[in-house]
Design a protein around this motif. Structure first.
Motif, PDB file in Angstrom:
ATOM      1  N   SER A  10       0.710  -1.024   0.005  1.00  0.00           N
ATOM      2  CA  SER A  10       0.177   0.098   0.077  1.00  0.00           C
ATOM      3  C   SER A  10       1.030   1.343   0.065  1.00  0.00           C
ATOM      4  O   SER A  10       2.079   1.298   0.302  1.00  0.00           O
ATOM      5  N   GLY A  11       0.168   2.387  -0.070  1.00  0.00           N
ATOM      6  CA  GLY A  11       1.024   3.491  -0.135  1.00  0.00           C
ATOM      7  C   GLY A  11       1.800   4.021   1.158  1.00  0.00           C
ATOM      8  O   GLY A  11       3.021   4.026   1.053  1.00  0.00           O
ATOM      9  N   SER A  12       1.119   3.602   2.399  1.00  0.00           N
ATOM     10  CA  SER A  12       1.837   3.955   3.635  1.00  0.00           C
ATOM     11  C   SER A  12       2.898   2.750   3.845  1.00  0.00           C
ATOM     12  O   SER A  12       3.778   2.961   4.389  1.00  0.00           O
ATOM     13  N   GLU A  13       2.664   1.418   3.392  1.00  0.00           N
ATOM     14  CA  GLU A  13       3.636   0.495   3.509  1.00  0.00           C
ATOM     15  C   GLU A  13       4.814   0.796   2.834  1.00  0.00           C
ATOM     16  O   GLU A  13       5.947   0.611   3.179  1.00  0.00           O
ATOM     17  N   LEU A  14       4.548   1.263   1.520  1.00  0.00           N
ATOM     18  CA  LEU A  14       5.875   1.664   0.679  1.00  0.00           C
ATOM     19  C   LEU A  14       6.586   2.797   1.141  1.00  0.00           C
ATOM     20  O   LEU A  14       7.893   2.661   1.295  1.00  0.00           O
ATOM     21  N   GLU A  15       5.955   3.802   1.710  1.00  0.00           N
ATOM     22  CA  GLU A  15       6.629   4.680   2.314  1.00  0.00           C
ATOM     23  C   GLU A  15       7.395   4.495   3.677  1.00  0.00           C
ATOM     24  O   GLU A  15       8.642   4.997   3.952  1.00  0.00           O
ATOM     25  N   GLU A  16       6.891   3.769   4.193  1.00  0.00           N
ATOM     26  CA  GLU A  16       7.316   2.899   5.720  1.00  0.00           C
ATOM     27  C   GLU A  16       8.636   2.075   5.204  1.00  0.00           C
ATOM     28  O   GLU A  16       9.902   2.446   5.883  1.00  0.00           O
ATOM     29  N   PHE A  17       8.676   1.391   4.287  1.00  0.00           N
ATOM     30  CA  PHE A  17       9.668   0.634   3.692  1.00  0.00           C
ATOM     31  C   PHE A  17      10.841   1.473   3.239  1.00  0.00           C
ATOM     32  O   PHE A  17      12.115   1.020   3.619  1.00  0.00           O
ATOM     33  N   ALA A  78      14.581  -5.952   1.051  1.00  0.00           N
ATOM     34  CA  ALA A  78      15.158  -6.321   2.210  1.00  0.00           C
ATOM     35  C   ALA A  78      14.233  -7.475   2.681  1.00  0.00           C
ATOM     36  O   ALA A  78      12.941  -7.518   2.465  1.00  0.00           O
ATOM     37  N   GLU A  79      14.808  -8.049   3.613  1.00  0.00           N
ATOM     38  CA  GLU A  79      14.059  -9.050   4.445  1.00  0.00           C
ATOM     39  C   GLU A  79      13.485  -8.595   5.849  1.00  0.00           C
ATOM     40  O   GLU A  79      14.460  -7.862   6.441  1.00  0.00           O
ATOM     41  N   THR A  80      12.237  -8.493   6.143  1.00  0.00           N
ATOM     42  CA  THR A  80      11.704  -7.749   7.390  1.00  0.00           C
ATOM     43  C   THR A  80      11.304  -8.854   8.283  1.00  0.00           C
ATOM     44  O   THR A  80      11.195 -10.156   7.618  1.00  0.00           O
ATOM     45  N   ASP A  81      10.761  -8.563   9.350  1.00  0.00           N
ATOM     46  CA  ASP A  81      10.111  -9.309  10.041  1.00  0.00           C
ATOM     47  C   ASP A  81       8.775 -10.150   9.529  1.00  0.00           C
ATOM     48  O   ASP A  81       8.493 -11.376   9.904  1.00  0.00           O
ATOM     49  N   PRO A 146       1.686 -13.802   3.430  1.00  0.00           N
ATOM     50  CA  PRO A 146       1.767 -14.725   4.444  1.00  0.00           C
ATOM     51  C   PRO A 146       1.707 -16.101   3.936  1.00  0.00           C
ATOM     52  O   PRO A 146       0.746 -16.456   2.903  1.00  0.00           O
ATOM     53  N   SER A 147       2.221 -17.212   4.576  1.00  0.00           N
ATOM     54  CA  SER A 147       1.959 -18.538   4.346  1.00  0.00           C
ATOM     55  C   SER A 147       0.732 -19.051   4.671  1.00  0.00           C
ATOM     56  O   SER A 147       0.260 -18.519   5.716  1.00  0.00           O
TER      57      SER A 147
END
Length: 149
Positions: A10-17, A78-81, A146-147
């Motif tokens: 999402s836009g907010s996820e993109l900005e956060e990343f 990147a690999e994140t949590d 998610p798995s």
């Protein structure tokens, strides 16, 4: 298009990343008979104007000097949590020093952090750097789905 292994950010996820900066790989377009040039880079990102900034070392004998006017693609990942994340941006670079002081290009640099990574064969203070802005023509991000149990 989306498949079961990934989802759009999402836009907010993109900005956060992207945060205010990090590292990635920029690829310069090439002639049809030449392989594109890809180099690891540090970047800054200004979410307010959706622009990336790069500080490139451009020694006179470097191939990069002739490539900066070509179309580019930029990838950071990147690999994140929560699994992997990646962002791809495409467009053209604009030299920051060619923009007026009060332009969005120059003012956008105030809100970024370009990490300094020393991978050069000579001291950093002996190198020539130029700042460039990439205002993406396309910008997309993906995240690992998610798995399913």
């Amino acid at each position: 298009m989306q498949d079961s292994r990934w989802h759009q950010l999402s836009g907010s996820e993109l900005e956060e990343f992207l945060g205010r900066g990090g590292t990635g790989v920029i690829t310069f377009g090439a002639a049809t008979d030449t392989a594109p040039a890809s180099i690891p880079v540090s970047y800054g990102y200004n979410a307010d104007i959706e622009a990336f900034y790069f500080r490139l070392s451009l020694p006179p004998e470097s191939r990069k000097v002739e490539l900066v006017d070509r179309p580019v693609s930029f990838v950071t990942y990147a690999e994140t949590d929560d699994g992997w994340r990646s962002v791809v941006a495409t467009g053209g670079l604009e030299a920051v020093e060619e923009a007026s002081y009060d332009s969005t290009t120059v003012q956008g640099m105030w809100g970024i952090e370009i990490p300094e990574v020393d991978v050069f064969e000579q001291p950093r203070d002996e190198l020539t750097f130029r700042d460039f802005q990439l205002t993406p023509e396309t910008l997309s991000g993906r995240k690992e789905a998610p798995s399913e149990p």
